[in-house]
Design a protein around this motif. Structure first.
Motif, PDB file in Angstrom:
ATOM      1  N   ALA B 198       0.849  -1.208  -0.083  1.00  0.00           N
ATOM      2  CA  ALA B 198      -0.073  -0.055  -0.067  1.00  0.00           C
ATOM      3  C   ALA B 198       0.981   1.158  -0.131  1.00  0.00           C
ATOM      4  O   ALA B 198       0.453   2.408  -0.765  1.00  0.00           O
ATOM      5  CB  ALA B 198      -0.984  -0.022   1.237  1.00  0.00           C
ATOM      6  N   LEU B 199       1.974   1.242   0.758  1.00  0.00           N
ATOM      7  CA  LEU B 199       2.870   2.463   0.560  1.00  0.00           C
ATOM      8  C   LEU B 199       3.588   2.664  -0.652  1.00  0.00           C
ATOM      9  O   LEU B 199       3.224   3.782  -0.894  1.00  0.00           O
ATOM     10  CB  LEU B 199       3.938   2.103   1.697  1.00  0.00           C
ATOM     11  CG  LEU B 199       4.931   2.852   2.114  1.00  0.00           C
ATOM     12  CD1 LEU B 199       4.214   3.511   3.153  1.00  0.00           C
ATOM     13  CD2 LEU B 199       6.042   2.523   2.766  1.00  0.00           C
ATOM     14  N   VAL B 200       3.900   1.684  -1.495  1.00  0.00           N
ATOM     15  CA  VAL B 200       4.342   1.912  -2.982  1.00  0.00           C
ATOM     16  C   VAL B 200       3.187   2.539  -3.576  1.00  0.00           C
ATOM     17  O   VAL B 200       3.453   3.536  -4.280  1.00  0.00           O
ATOM     18  CB  VAL B 200       5.044   0.695  -3.290  1.00  0.00           C
ATOM     19  CG1 VAL B 200       5.461   1.133  -4.808  1.00  0.00           C
ATOM     20  CG2 VAL B 200       6.333   0.382  -2.506  1.00  0.00           C
ATOM     21  N   GLU B 201       1.948   1.952  -3.492  1.00  0.00           N
ATOM     22  CA  GLU B 201       1.046   2.402  -4.612  1.00  0.00           C
ATOM     23  C   GLU B 201       0.744   3.723  -4.249  1.00  0.00           C
ATOM     24  O   GLU B 201       0.238   4.733  -5.048  1.00  0.00           O
ATOM     25  CB  GLU B 201      -0.307   1.401  -4.019  1.00  0.00           C
ATOM     26  CG  GLU B 201      -1.408   1.595  -5.032  1.00  0.00           C
ATOM     27  CD  GLU B 201      -2.508   0.778  -4.898  1.00  0.00           C
ATOM     28  OE1 GLU B 201      -2.811   0.510  -3.716  1.00  0.00           O
ATOM     29  OE2 GLU B 201      -3.177   0.056  -5.712  1.00  0.00           O
ATOM     30  N   THR B 202       0.589   4.153  -2.861  1.00  0.00           N
ATOM     31  CA  THR B 202      -0.263   5.560  -2.381  1.00  0.00           C
ATOM     32  C   THR B 202       0.917   6.567  -2.649  1.00  0.00           C
ATOM     33  O   THR B 202       0.730   7.753  -3.163  1.00  0.00           O
ATOM     34  CB  THR B 202      -0.363   5.545  -0.895  1.00  0.00           C
ATOM     35  OG1 THR B 202      -1.214   4.464  -0.631  1.00  0.00           O
ATOM     36  CG2 THR B 202      -1.076   6.824  -0.801  1.00  0.00           C
ATOM     37  N   PHE B 203       2.123   6.164  -2.442  1.00  0.00           N
ATOM     38  CA  PHE B 203       3.273   7.210  -2.469  1.00  0.00           C
ATOM     39  C   PHE B 203       4.031   7.312  -3.695  1.00  0.00           C
ATOM     40  O   PHE B 203       4.909   8.126  -3.927  1.00  0.00           O
ATOM     41  CB  PHE B 203       4.336   7.468  -1.231  1.00  0.00           C
ATOM     42  CG  PHE B 203       3.361   7.662  -0.143  1.00  0.00           C
ATOM     43  CD1 PHE B 203       2.997   8.791   0.445  1.00  0.00           C
ATOM     44  CD2 PHE B 203       3.293   6.527   0.919  1.00  0.00           C
ATOM     45  CE1 PHE B 203       2.081   8.931   1.461  1.00  0.00           C
ATOM     46  CE2 PHE B 203       2.326   6.867   2.087  1.00  0.00           C
ATOM     47  CZ  PHE B 203       1.894   7.893   2.487  1.00  0.00           C
ATOM     48  N   LEU B 204       4.118   6.287  -4.475  1.00  0.00           N
ATOM     49  CA  LEU B 204       4.929   6.169  -5.747  1.00  0.00           C
ATOM     50  C   LEU B 204       4.088   6.062  -6.868  1.00  0.00           C
ATOM     51  O   LEU B 204       3.723   7.087  -7.832  1.00  0.00           O
ATOM     52  CB  LEU B 204       5.896   5.411  -5.558  1.00  0.00           C
ATOM     53  CG  LEU B 204       6.950   5.048  -6.969  1.00  0.00           C
ATOM     54  CD1 LEU B 204       7.915   6.262  -6.678  1.00  0.00           C
ATOM     55  CD2 LEU B 204       7.430   3.746  -7.146  1.00  0.00           C
ATOM     56  N   VAL B 205       3.094   4.811  -6.944  1.00  0.00           N
ATOM     57  CA  VAL B 205       2.595   4.618  -8.263  1.00  0.00           C
ATOM     58  C   VAL B 205       1.289   5.659  -8.431  1.00  0.00           C
ATOM     59  O   VAL B 205       1.315   6.246  -9.805  1.00  0.00           O
ATOM     60  CB  VAL B 205       2.059   3.224  -8.103  1.00  0.00           C
ATOM     61  CG1 VAL B 205       1.067   2.902  -9.176  1.00  0.00           C
ATOM     62  CG2 VAL B 205       3.194   2.326  -8.216  1.00  0.00           C
ATOM     63  N   MET B 206       0.784   5.864  -7.581  1.00  0.00           N
ATOM     64  CA  MET B 206      -0.518   6.949  -7.771  1.00  0.00           C
ATOM     65  C   MET B 206      -0.155   8.257  -8.219  1.00  0.00           C
ATOM     66  O   MET B 206      -0.538   8.992  -9.060  1.00  0.00           O
ATOM     67  CB  MET B 206      -1.325   6.933  -6.495  1.00  0.00           C
ATOM     68  CG  MET B 206      -2.859   6.526  -7.006  1.00  0.00           C
ATOM     69  SD  MET B 206      -4.049   6.647  -5.621  1.00  0.00           S
ATOM     70  CE  MET B 206      -3.591   8.268  -4.880  1.00  0.00           C
ATOM     71  N   PRO B 207       1.009   9.037  -7.451  1.00  0.00           N
ATOM     72  CA  PRO B 207       1.387  10.286  -7.401  1.00  0.00           C
ATOM     73  C   PRO B 207       2.072  10.150  -8.907  1.00  0.00           C
ATOM     74  O   PRO B 207       1.702  11.241  -9.960  1.00  0.00           O
ATOM     75  CB  PRO B 207       2.269  10.685  -6.644  1.00  0.00           C
ATOM     76  CG  PRO B 207       2.095   9.682  -5.380  1.00  0.00           C
ATOM     77  CD  PRO B 207       1.498   8.334  -5.981  1.00  0.00           C
ATOM     78  N   LEU B 208       2.994   9.483  -9.256  1.00  0.00           N
ATOM     79  CA  LEU B 208       3.646   9.374 -10.567  1.00  0.00           C
ATOM     80  C   LEU B 208       2.643   9.277 -11.710  1.00  0.00           C
ATOM     81  O   LEU B 208       2.597   9.915 -12.893  1.00  0.00           O
ATOM     82  CB  LEU B 208       4.774   8.143 -10.805  1.00  0.00           C
ATOM     83  CG  LEU B 208       6.055   8.505 -10.154  1.00  0.00           C
ATOM     84  CD1 LEU B 208       6.862   7.195 -10.320  1.00  0.00           C
ATOM     85  CD2 LEU B 208       6.510   9.755 -10.814  1.00  0.00           C
ATOM     86  N   GLY B 209       1.674   8.365 -11.433  1.00  0.00           N
ATOM     87  CA  GLY B 209       0.478   7.910 -12.670  1.00  0.00           C
ATOM     88  C   GLY B 209      -0.359   9.314 -12.769  1.00  0.00           C
ATOM     89  O   GLY B 209      -0.671   9.684 -13.806  1.00  0.00           O
ATOM     90  N   ILE B 210      -0.776   9.825 -11.802  1.00  0.00           N
ATOM     91  CA  ILE B 210      -1.635  10.934 -11.885  1.00  0.00           C
ATOM     92  C   ILE B 210      -1.068  12.202 -12.313  1.00  0.00           C
ATOM     93  O   ILE B 210      -1.869  12.983 -12.948  1.00  0.00           O
ATOM     94  CB  ILE B 210      -2.589  11.040 -10.390  1.00  0.00           C
ATOM     95  CG1 ILE B 210      -3.713   9.962 -10.410  1.00  0.00           C
ATOM     96  CG2 ILE B 210      -3.330  12.296 -10.197  1.00  0.00           C
ATOM     97  CD1 ILE B 210      -4.620  10.167  -9.341  1.00  0.00           C
ATOM     98  N   LEU B 211       0.142  12.589 -11.849  1.00  0.00           N
ATOM     99  CA  LEU B 211       0.833  13.948 -12.116  1.00  0.00           C
ATOM    100  C   LEU B 211       1.644  13.719 -13.435  1.00  0.00           C
ATOM    101  O   LEU B 211       2.470  14.563 -13.433  1.00  0.00           O
ATOM    102  CB  LEU B 211       1.650  14.496 -10.996  1.00  0.00           C
ATOM    103  CG  LEU B 211       1.052  14.658  -9.620  1.00  0.00           C
ATOM    104  CD1 LEU B 211       2.065  14.934  -8.686  1.00  0.00           C
ATOM    105  CD2 LEU B 211      -0.140  15.733  -9.635  1.00  0.00           C
ATOM    106  N   SER B 212       1.267  12.797 -14.344  1.00  0.00           N
ATOM    107  CA  SER B 212       1.872  12.615 -15.281  1.00  0.00           C
ATOM    108  C   SER B 212       1.190  13.118 -16.866  1.00  0.00           C
ATOM    109  O   SER B 212       1.320  12.611 -17.964  1.00  0.00           O
ATOM    110  CB  SER B 212       2.131  11.150 -15.807  1.00  0.00           C
ATOM    111  OG  SER B 212       3.002  10.578 -14.649  1.00  0.00           O
ATOM    112  N   GLY B 213       0.416  14.227 -16.553  1.00  0.00           N
ATOM    113  CA  GLY B 213      -0.116  14.640 -17.819  1.00  0.00           C
ATOM    114  C   GLY B 213      -1.465  13.720 -18.159  1.00  0.00           C
ATOM    115  O   GLY B 213      -1.860  13.871 -19.319  1.00  0.00           O
ATOM    116  N   THR B 214      -1.995  13.049 -17.216  1.00  0.00           N
ATOM    117  CA  THR B 214      -3.238  12.341 -17.207  1.00  0.00           C
ATOM    118  C   THR B 214      -4.381  13.321 -17.826  1.00  0.00           C
ATOM    119  O   THR B 214      -5.155  13.108 -18.657  1.00  0.00           O
ATOM    120  CB  THR B 214      -3.482  11.496 -16.096  1.00  0.00           C
ATOM    121  OG1 THR B 214      -2.444  10.896 -15.864  1.00  0.00           O
ATOM    122  CG2 THR B 214      -4.680  10.544 -16.604  1.00  0.00           C
TER     123      THR B 214
END
Lengths: 288, 283
Positions: B198-214
């Motif tokens: 959950a840590l990786v998902e919340t603090f790495l995957v989600m921010p990187l994914g959402i702040l990538s020009g989606t």
């Protein structure tokens, strides 16, 4: 309390009478309980709070990060050109809505997961067996959910205040709607947790009811932007009053009738409370 | 092929072919194709078993995002990145949901197998470490592409999407899913409990994914943020995939593809060496 008298309630009173008849005890007697089993209630409450604090990265920090991300993407995607809602920038309009959205999702998650996990793992008996009345059970669980909702709101609010000039217009409205929202969703979570038999059931309620309502009840836009027919629908949605009233507490601007909203959410909470207490009393899907 | 005993299959590949009356150990060449295919199939069937749940959740969140954007977009805003706002948003949202599914479907099975003690089944099988990595990661990447394709297919029934170049779409879908599947694999190895997942998902995957020009174009971001975005590999995945639909990219698709492929290769090597060393999978 008299109306919810049961075998459990009767058993709670017997020790009192026994203790009165035997002033000198040669062996440790049963514990005396007053009208409210304060120690039991406090224990249940502490369990509910420690349960989520134990994984605070998932229960406090994750919602905080999510609300900041939402703030970022919506401000970047929509806020360009300095669009305003009323007389405030879009980000400031959005912030209270996002805090309320996290209250809604987290308070629901707290009670529903606690009860459902206990049921699936079979340790719900540990909660049903102790000398706690239905009122005390409902209060213990609900207070845990309210604490989660308010903790998340505080964390998200502080994080947003670093980036945004958020002032408080009416503290009473902020507290009233934050507490009522947490309580409403904690109670809904208990009803959901008691009703559900599998995690799929709770996932379905979360996906099809709680998430859509928390997104579509005015978190991201003024309800005035909805087409006419939907405007009426929005005024029947209790989440709209929670978000609208909470936002009023910060910005002093509201779309719906505040007094109606304040009374409606409290009234709905009383009704939900009675349902929950009834569920505990009858043992619906809790006792075989 | 004669059905070999499972125990015989674990014998080294170079063992003598026949010994007395016993069934001969199976022989395979440089690659244990059957084993690789079996593990790959298992991983993908696991995804299919929960495909409905796995697609309904992301589908609803994609639909909610679109609905909210449509309602909150300022009236009169008629273009985003040179096309209609919805046409700009849909590929980005589909890409993000697909990539996220790839991460989930790589990390989840590994943590689960470790916690349930089933990882030994994989470690015991006559599979080389790189074969295991390929099976897990390949199946997860395909799962991500499937989820993304279903979501985009369903949304395109409501929002008609242009399709400029299917090849570009497929290349970036594959590279992006592969990247997230590799990150998922590494997360699965590192996570001893669900907390870390959950840590990786919340603090790495989600921010990187959402702040990538989606959800927004590069020029909507302040200058400092723009440079940060150009350093984010996920941005190239989403931008390239969107370019396959709308026909125009914000960054060069060639650079993006090369960058993603290079990063995938590095992460694959890391995953391979870690798994070979038994990092957190062998006692």
């Amino acid at each position: 309390m008299a109306t919810t008298e049961s075998d459990l309630g009767a058993a709670r009173r017997r020790p009192l009478a026994g203790a009165a008849l035997q002033p000198r005890r040669s062996h440790p007697g049963p514990r005396n309980l007053g009208r409210v089993n304060w120690r039991g209630l406090w224990t249940l409450y502490l369990r509910e709070v420690k349960r989520f604090l134990n994984v605070f990265t998932q229960t406090i920090l994750a919602p905080m990060v999510t609300s900041l991300l939402f703030l970022a993407i919506f401000t970047l995607a929509l806020g360009r050109g300095n669009i305003k809602f009323g007389d405030v920038p879009y980000a400031v309009f959005l912030a209270p809505g996002l805090i309320m959205m996290q209250i809604i999702q987290q308070a629901f998650a707290n009670t529903s997961s606690s009860i459902l996990i206990s049921k699936v793992q079979g340790n719900i008996v540990d909660v049903l067996m102790p000398p706690l009345s239905h009122f005390e059970l409902a209060l213990g669980f609900a207070a845990g959910g309210v604490t989660r909702g308010l903790s998340v709101a505080l964390a998200a609010g502080i994080a947003m205040a670093i980036f945004l000039p958020i002032g408080i217009h009416d503290p009473l409205a902020v507290v009233w709607f934050a507490v009522n929202a947490s309580l409403m969703l904690a109670l809904l979570g208990m009803i959901g947790g008691i009703w559900a038999e599998k995690f799929d059931h709770i996932a379905a309620i979360t996906n099809f009811v709680i998430m859509p309502l928390s997104f579509l009840s005015g978190t991201f836009y003024s309800i005035k932007r909805l087409p006419d027919g939907w405007n009426l629908v929005a005024h029947l949605d209790p989440f709209f009053y929670l978000i609208d009233g909470f936002r009023y507490g910060f910005l002093g601007h509201h779309d719906g009738n505040l007094a109606v909203g304040a009374v409606a959410v409290a009234g709905l909470n009383v009704a939900l409370w009675l349902v929950v207490q009834r569920m505990f009393a009858t043992g619906y899907k809790l006792k075989p | 092929m004669p059905g070999p005993l499972p125990a015989a299959a674990t014998a080294p590949a170079t063992a003598p072919a026949t010994a007395g009356g016993f069934a001969a150990p199976r022989r395979f060449g440089r690659v244990n194709w059957r084993g690789l295919w079996t593990l790959y199939q298992r991983a993908f069937l696991r995804y299919l078993k929960f495909a409905v749940e796995g697609i309904v959740g992301p589908m609803i969140s994609a639909a909610l995002f679109l609905a909210v954007f449509v309602l909150a977009l300022p009236q009169g805003r008629s273009s985003l990145g040179g096309v209609e706002p919805l046409v700009f948003l849909v590929p980005g949202i589909g890409a993000y949901q697909g990539f996220h599914a790839a991460f989930e479907n790589a990390a989840f099975p590994i943590v689960y197998d470790k916690l349930e003690g089933m990882m030994s089944d994989v470690l015991m099988a006559p599979l080389r470490p790189w074969e295991v990595v390929i099976a897990y990661v390949g199946a997860a990447a395909l799962a991500g592409m499937t989820t993304g394709a279903v979501i985009l297919g369903l949304i395109s029934l409501i929002v008609p999407l242009p399709l400029a170049d299917l090849g570009t779409v497929l290349v970036f879908a594959a590279l992006g899913s592969l990247l997230f599947a590799l990150v998922g694999f590494l997360t699965g190895l590192w996570a001893e409990k669900w907390d870390r997942y959950a840590l990786v998902e919340t603090f790495l995957v989600m921010p990187l994914g959402i702040l990538s020009g989606t959800f927004f174009t590069l020029d909507a971001v302040p200058a400092a943020g723009r440079e940060a975005m150009l350093l984010n590999p996920v941005f190239y995945g989403i931008d390239g995939l969107r370019a396959g639909f709308i026909g125009s990219a914000q960054a060069s698709p060639g650079t993006g593809a090369a960058l993603l492929a290079g990063l995938c290769l590095v992460l694959f090597l890391v995953a391979w060496r870690l798994f070979a060393s038994g990092y957190k999978v062998r006692a």
